[in-house]
Design a protein around this motif. Structure first.
Motif, PDB file in Angstrom:
ATOM      1  N   MET A   1      17.029  -5.168 -15.256  1.00  0.00           N
ATOM      2  CA  MET A   1      16.233  -6.344 -15.623  1.00  0.00           C
ATOM      3  C   MET A   1      15.530  -6.087 -16.951  1.00  0.00           C
ATOM      4  O   MET A   1      15.046  -4.993 -17.222  1.00  0.00           O
ATOM      5  CB  MET A   1      15.210  -6.662 -14.544  1.00  0.00           C
ATOM      6  N   ALA A   2      15.489  -7.106 -17.796  1.00  0.00           N
ATOM      7  CA  ALA A   2      14.840  -6.978 -19.098  1.00  0.00           C
ATOM      8  C   ALA A   2      13.355  -6.744 -18.920  1.00  0.00           C
ATOM      9  O   ALA A   2      12.754  -7.111 -17.914  1.00  0.00           O
ATOM     10  CB  ALA A   2      15.093  -8.243 -19.929  1.00  0.00           C
ATOM     11  N   ARG A   3      12.745  -6.140 -19.941  1.00  0.00           N
ATOM     12  CA  ARG A   3      11.331  -5.801 -19.846  1.00  0.00           C
ATOM     13  C   ARG A   3      10.461  -7.026 -19.666  1.00  0.00           C
ATOM     14  O   ARG A   3       9.479  -7.006 -18.942  1.00  0.00           O
ATOM     15  CB  ARG A   3      10.900  -5.046 -21.107  1.00  0.00           C
ATOM     16  N   PHE A   4      10.813  -8.125 -20.330  1.00  0.00           N
ATOM     17  CA  PHE A   4       9.943  -9.294 -20.310  1.00  0.00           C
ATOM     18  C   PHE A   4      10.447 -10.386 -19.369  1.00  0.00           C
ATOM     19  O   PHE A   4       9.736 -11.340 -19.096  1.00  0.00           O
ATOM     20  CB  PHE A   4       9.804  -9.865 -21.725  1.00  0.00           C
ATOM     21  N   SER A   5      11.656 -10.281 -18.889  1.00  0.00           N
ATOM     22  CA  SER A   5      12.215 -11.252 -17.940  1.00  0.00           C
ATOM     23  C   SER A   5      12.079 -12.684 -18.445  1.00  0.00           C
ATOM     24  O   SER A   5      11.631 -13.577 -17.723  1.00  0.00           O
ATOM     25  CB  SER A   5      11.524 -11.101 -16.564  1.00  0.00           C
ATOM     26  N   PHE A   7      10.192 -13.697 -21.047  1.00  0.00           N
ATOM     27  CA  PHE A   7       8.969 -13.897 -21.824  1.00  0.00           C
ATOM     28  C   PHE A   7       9.131 -13.259 -23.204  1.00  0.00           C
ATOM     29  O   PHE A   7       9.849 -12.284 -23.388  1.00  0.00           O
ATOM     30  CB  PHE A   7       7.768 -13.290 -21.100  1.00  0.00           C
ATOM     31  N   ARG A   8       8.415 -13.806 -24.163  1.00  0.00           N
ATOM     32  CA  ARG A   8       8.540 -13.321 -25.531  1.00  0.00           C
ATOM     33  C   ARG A   8       7.875 -11.967 -25.745  1.00  0.00           C
ATOM     34  O   ARG A   8       8.303 -11.181 -26.583  1.00  0.00           O
ATOM     35  CB  ARG A   8       7.948 -14.340 -26.514  1.00  0.00           C
ATOM     36  N   ASN A   9       6.849 -11.677 -24.981  1.00  0.00           N
ATOM     37  CA  ASN A   9       6.139 -10.415 -25.147  1.00  0.00           C
ATOM     38  C   ASN A   9       5.364 -10.091 -23.862  1.00  0.00           C
ATOM     39  O   ASN A   9       5.349 -10.869 -22.905  1.00  0.00           O
ATOM     40  CB  ASN A   9       5.191 -10.470 -26.355  1.00  0.00           C
ATOM     41  N   TRP A  16       1.327 -14.796 -17.088  1.00  0.00           N
ATOM     42  CA  TRP A  16       2.074 -15.327 -15.946  1.00  0.00           C
ATOM     43  C   TRP A  16       1.762 -14.532 -14.680  1.00  0.00           C
ATOM     44  O   TRP A  16       1.572 -15.111 -13.602  1.00  0.00           O
ATOM     45  CB  TRP A  16       3.578 -15.271 -16.250  1.00  0.00           C
ATOM     46  N   VAL A  17       1.652 -13.208 -14.795  1.00  0.00           N
ATOM     47  CA  VAL A  17       1.357 -12.365 -13.642  1.00  0.00           C
ATOM     48  C   VAL A  17      -0.042 -12.665 -13.108  1.00  0.00           C
ATOM     49  O   VAL A  17      -0.265 -12.692 -11.889  1.00  0.00           O
ATOM     50  CB  VAL A  17       1.498 -10.871 -14.011  1.00  0.00           C
ATOM     51  N   GLU A  18      -0.998 -12.911 -13.991  1.00  0.00           N
ATOM     52  CA  GLU A  18      -2.347 -13.265 -13.546  1.00  0.00           C
ATOM     53  C   GLU A  18      -2.330 -14.562 -12.740  1.00  0.00           C
ATOM     54  O   GLU A  18      -3.020 -14.686 -11.721  1.00  0.00           O
ATOM     55  CB  GLU A  18      -3.276 -13.400 -14.749  1.00  0.00           C
ATOM     56  N   LEU A  19      -1.536 -15.535 -13.180  1.00  0.00           N
ATOM     57  CA  LEU A  19      -1.405 -16.782 -12.426  1.00  0.00           C
ATOM     58  C   LEU A  19      -0.786 -16.527 -11.060  1.00  0.00           C
ATOM     59  O   LEU A  19      -1.200 -17.121 -10.055  1.00  0.00           O
ATOM     60  CB  LEU A  19      -0.565 -17.783 -13.215  1.00  0.00           C
ATOM     61  N   GLN A  20       0.219 -15.638 -11.008  1.00  0.00           N
ATOM     62  CA  GLN A  20       0.847 -15.299  -9.744  1.00  0.00           C
ATOM     63  C   GLN A  20      -0.164 -14.643  -8.792  1.00  0.00           C
ATOM     64  O   GLN A  20      -0.180 -14.934  -7.592  1.00  0.00           O
ATOM     65  CB  GLN A  20       2.036 -14.350  -9.975  1.00  0.00           C
ATOM     66  N   PHE A  21      -1.013 -13.782  -9.352  1.00  0.00           N
ATOM     67  CA  PHE A  21      -2.017 -13.123  -8.534  1.00  0.00           C
ATOM     68  C   PHE A  21      -3.014 -14.131  -7.965  1.00  0.00           C
ATOM     69  O   PHE A  21      -3.343 -14.097  -6.769  1.00  0.00           O
ATOM     70  CB  PHE A  21      -2.763 -12.075  -9.359  1.00  0.00           C
TER      71      PHE A  21
END
Length: 205
Positions: A1-5, A7-9, A16-21
């Protein structure tokens, strides 16, 4: 899997991860708050019983051997994390969709702050250091920053201990009993000389 999946950076993925949390925390019946801006010492606040738990959110997709390596270090512009500024770290393993809720004291006791998380392995809490924190959302509900080690009480001792708790004895009574026992033992070794020059035990006088 790519580092950013996609995402640009890292910054976009971090947002996005904060929103998921926050979405996951709401599903767990937790109240969340987000500090304004990105210069604070924590990413998301969890409100519980009138206090605020400060959570720093991290993520990784870097597979290494049998697990994933997750860095909990601050970026170059941020100051070093401390237990006075952060209460918990929430580490998200992106490819596995798994969360680790870890007290900051546990993370910061490591020199590198790089955690090896193993969600792809069977959950063996006695073999993998951080598996006891996998999906440990209850820690945010209890507010405990350190794991509590439960001690098992022998059933034979439980009634005796319970009785002591229900009927505590005053300190003065306990002290008096100890002093009496001490005196009784000491006088067994005390002797005096009577008027006729004979050694006589004190207790026989």
């Amino acid at each position: 899997m790519a580092r950013f999946s996609g995402f640009r950076n890292f910054k976009e993925r971090g947002e996005w991860v904060e929103l998921q949390f926050m979405a996951q925390a709401l599903r767990k019946k937790l109240r969340v708050s987000k500090p304004w801006g990105d210069s604070g010492s924590y990413d998301v606040g969890i409100e519980h019983r009138g206090r605020l738990l400060r959570v720093q959110v991290k993520s990784t997709s870097y597979r290494l051997s049998n697990g994933y390596q997750c860095s909990c270090r601050p970026n170059e512009r941020s100051k070093r994390y401390t237990t006075r500024k952060v209460d918990f770290f929430a580490a998200y393993i992106v490819p596995e969709d798994v969360w680790y809720i870890i007290p900051s004291a546990v993370v910061l006791e490591t020199k590198s702050c790089d955690l090896m998380l193993c969600p792809v392995q069977p959950m063996r809490r006695d073999a993998y250091q951080y598996e006891c924190y996998r999906e440990a959302w209850h820690l945010l509900r209890s507010g405990k920053k350190k794991p509590v080690i439960a001690t098992e009480v022998s059933p034979a001792l439980a009634p005796k201990n319970a009785a002591r708790r229900e009927h505590p004895r005053p300190c003065s009574q306990l002290l008096g009993k100890v002093m009496n026992e001490f005196f009784e033992r000491v006088v067994e070794f005390l002797w005096v000389i009577d008027e006729e020059g004979v050694a006589v035990a004190v207790e026989s006088l």
